[in-house]
Scaffold this active site. Structure first.
Site, short mmCIF file in Angstrom:
data_model
loop_
_atom_site.label_atom_id
_atom_site.label_comp_id
_atom_site.label_asym_id
_atom_site.label_seq_id
_atom_site.Cartn_x
_atom_site.Cartn_y
_atom_site.Cartn_z
N CYS A 66 -10.25 5.72 2.74
CA CYS A 66 -10.35 4.78 3.81
C CYS A 66 -9.77 5.27 4.86
O CYS A 66 -8.74 6.12 5.23
CB CYS A 66 -9.23 3.71 3.34
SG CYS A 66 -9.67 2.97 1.82
N CYS A 69 -6.34 5.36 6.55
CA CYS A 69 -5.14 5.40 5.53
C CYS A 69 -4.52 6.83 5.47
O CYS A 69 -5.01 7.79 5.10
CB CYS A 69 -5.46 4.81 4.36
SG CYS A 69 -4.06 4.73 3.15
N CYS A 137 4.34 -10.59 -4.79
CA CYS A 137 2.94 -10.14 -4.09
C CYS A 137 2.86 -8.66 -4.71
O CYS A 137 3.77 -7.91 -4.74
CB CYS A 137 2.74 -10.41 -2.68
SG CYS A 137 1.08 -9.68 -2.00
N ARG A 269 -1.42 -13.89 9.01
CA ARG A 269 -0.24 -12.82 8.95
C ARG A 269 -0.21 -11.63 9.92
O ARG A 269 -1.45 -11.15 10.00
CB ARG A 269 0.22 -12.33 7.65
CG ARG A 269 1.39 -11.27 7.60
CD ARG A 269 1.61 -10.62 6.37
NE ARG A 269 2.03 -11.66 5.36
CZ ARG A 269 1.71 -11.75 4.20
NH1 ARG A 269 0.86 -10.82 3.55
NH2 ARG A 269 1.98 -12.93 3.76
S1 SF4 Z 1 -3.88 3.56 -0.57
FE1 SF4 Z 1 -5.01 3.83 1.45
S2 SF4 Z 1 -6.73 5.40 0.76
FE2 SF4 Z 1 -5.98 4.61 -1.00
S3 SF4 Z 1 -7.23 2.45 -1.37
FE3 SF4 Z 1 -5.40 1.96 -0.40
S4 SF4 Z 1 -6.05 1.96 1.94
FE4 SF4 Z 1 -7.69 3.02 0.84
#
Ligand code: SF4
Length: 346
Positions: A66, A69, A137, A269
């Protein structure tokens, strides 16, 4: 708002069209805010804000890619990979969160998906946190149907799994899982009887049409998510999205307003990115129908305004934390000690 407009606004729709959402985005800002605030009042007390605390129970080292991230192991962001926390350590944080006024405690783990052997450990955390009288959650990545059933059996109230962005922008953000994988996990969560927490991130370089596309995908799910986190990209050095052009704050407020209009019963949110928002911007978001925040603990690995600043803001705006809706008797009655499918499979 006239009676007929009011009636139309209270109907839950799952057939929103892209053109309708773009027309909402194009409204003059005060008109859009008025419409969103009117819908908000039909279903919620606008003075109440639901408060959740998010704890990263397993940080970093994630194999996914991602682009936003810092927990993806392939990016060099300075986040150290840590193992799953002990139940006792998680409980201590949950007690602190409750004392600070949180009604929901969210546990996040940086996994592509949990291994079946992880499920009993997470289930133990869920049981113990729920016994404190908090809603629970979790966000653990993709779930199989048996894993979702096991978490439900442990007493999990909500599962967070975001769509992240519009289907036609998704391929520029994530390559290691498909949009359909996300929809499948959400289906398993719904089928298990849990509430869904599902939203996305804006400010990743997407167009307005793609922001509308994200909201369209969320609002046209078979059931509206119970919570809709709208994240503003937190740019972390070392991630591919570092250096992306900042989203106009008013465009962020418009996104919140349209989430409120299209998903009128959902908690909308303010999530990641709130730390960098001024009090005035947050106030506009509340006026546009946001009625849930994360506070307290670090929001996974990015910062979050401290509790005192949030409490001061609530006092200045005359807002109150929403009371937790679970009672200890109900919580305990909901917990059924049965071996999960995952435990049997492990
Ligand atoms: S921790 Fe980060 S890299 Fe891993 S699935 Fe979640 S958003 Fe994507």
């Amino acid at each position: 708002m006239s009676a007929s407009v009011q009636a139309a606004a209270s109907v839950l729709r799952h057939d929103w069209q892209q053109a309708e959402l773009l027309a909402l985005f194009d409204l003059p800002f005060p008109e859009l805010l008025h419409r969103a605030a009117s819908v908000h009042r039909l279903h919620f007390d606008p003075a109440q804000v639901q408060v959740s605390t998010l704890l990263s129970v397993k940080t970093g080292g994630c194999p996914e890619d991602c682009a936003y991230c810092p927990q993806a192991q392939r990016y060099h962001t300075g986040v150290d990979a840590q193992k799953l926390m002990s139940t006792e350590a998680v409980l201590e944080k949950a007690r602190q969160a409750k004392a600070a006024g949180a009604s929901r405690f969210c546990m996040g783990a940086a996994w592509r998906s949990p291994k079946d052997r992880d499920i009993p450990k997470v289930a133990a955390m869920i049981r113990e946190v729920k016994a404190l009288g908090l809603e629970t959650c979790a966000t653990l990545g993709m779930l199989s149907a048996p894993q979702a059933d096991a978490l439900k059996t442990a007493g999990l109230d909500y599962y967070n799994h975001n769509l992240d962005t519009a289907p036609d922008f998704y391929g520029q953000i994530i390559h290691t899982r498909e949009y359909q994988d996300r929809l499948d996990t959400l289906e398993h969560v719904r089928d298990a009887g849990m509430k869904t927490c599902c939203g996305g991130i804006v400010g990743m370089g997407e167009s307005r049409a793609q922001r509308a596309g994200l909201l369209l995908a969320l609002a046209n799910l078979p059931a509206h998510p119970d919570s809709v986190p709208i994240n503003r990209l937190v740019q972390v050095e070392g991630t591919p999205l570092h250096g992306t052009a900042e989203l106009d704050p008013f465009e962020f407020v418009r996104t919140i307003a349209i989430a409120r209009i299209t998903m009128p019963h959902s908690m909308v949110r303010l999530s990641a990115g709130r730390e960098s928002m001024s009090d005035e911007l947050q106030a506009l978001c509340f006026a546009a129908g946001a009625n849930s925040i994360f506070y307290g603990e670090k929001l996974l690995t990015t910062g979050n305004p401290d509790v005192e600043r949030d409490q001061a803001l609530f006092a200045r705006l005359g807002l109150r934390p929403m009371a937790v809706e679970v009672h200890s008797g109900t919580v305990h009655a909901d917990i059924v000690e049965t071996p999960s499918t995952c435990e049997r499979a492990a």
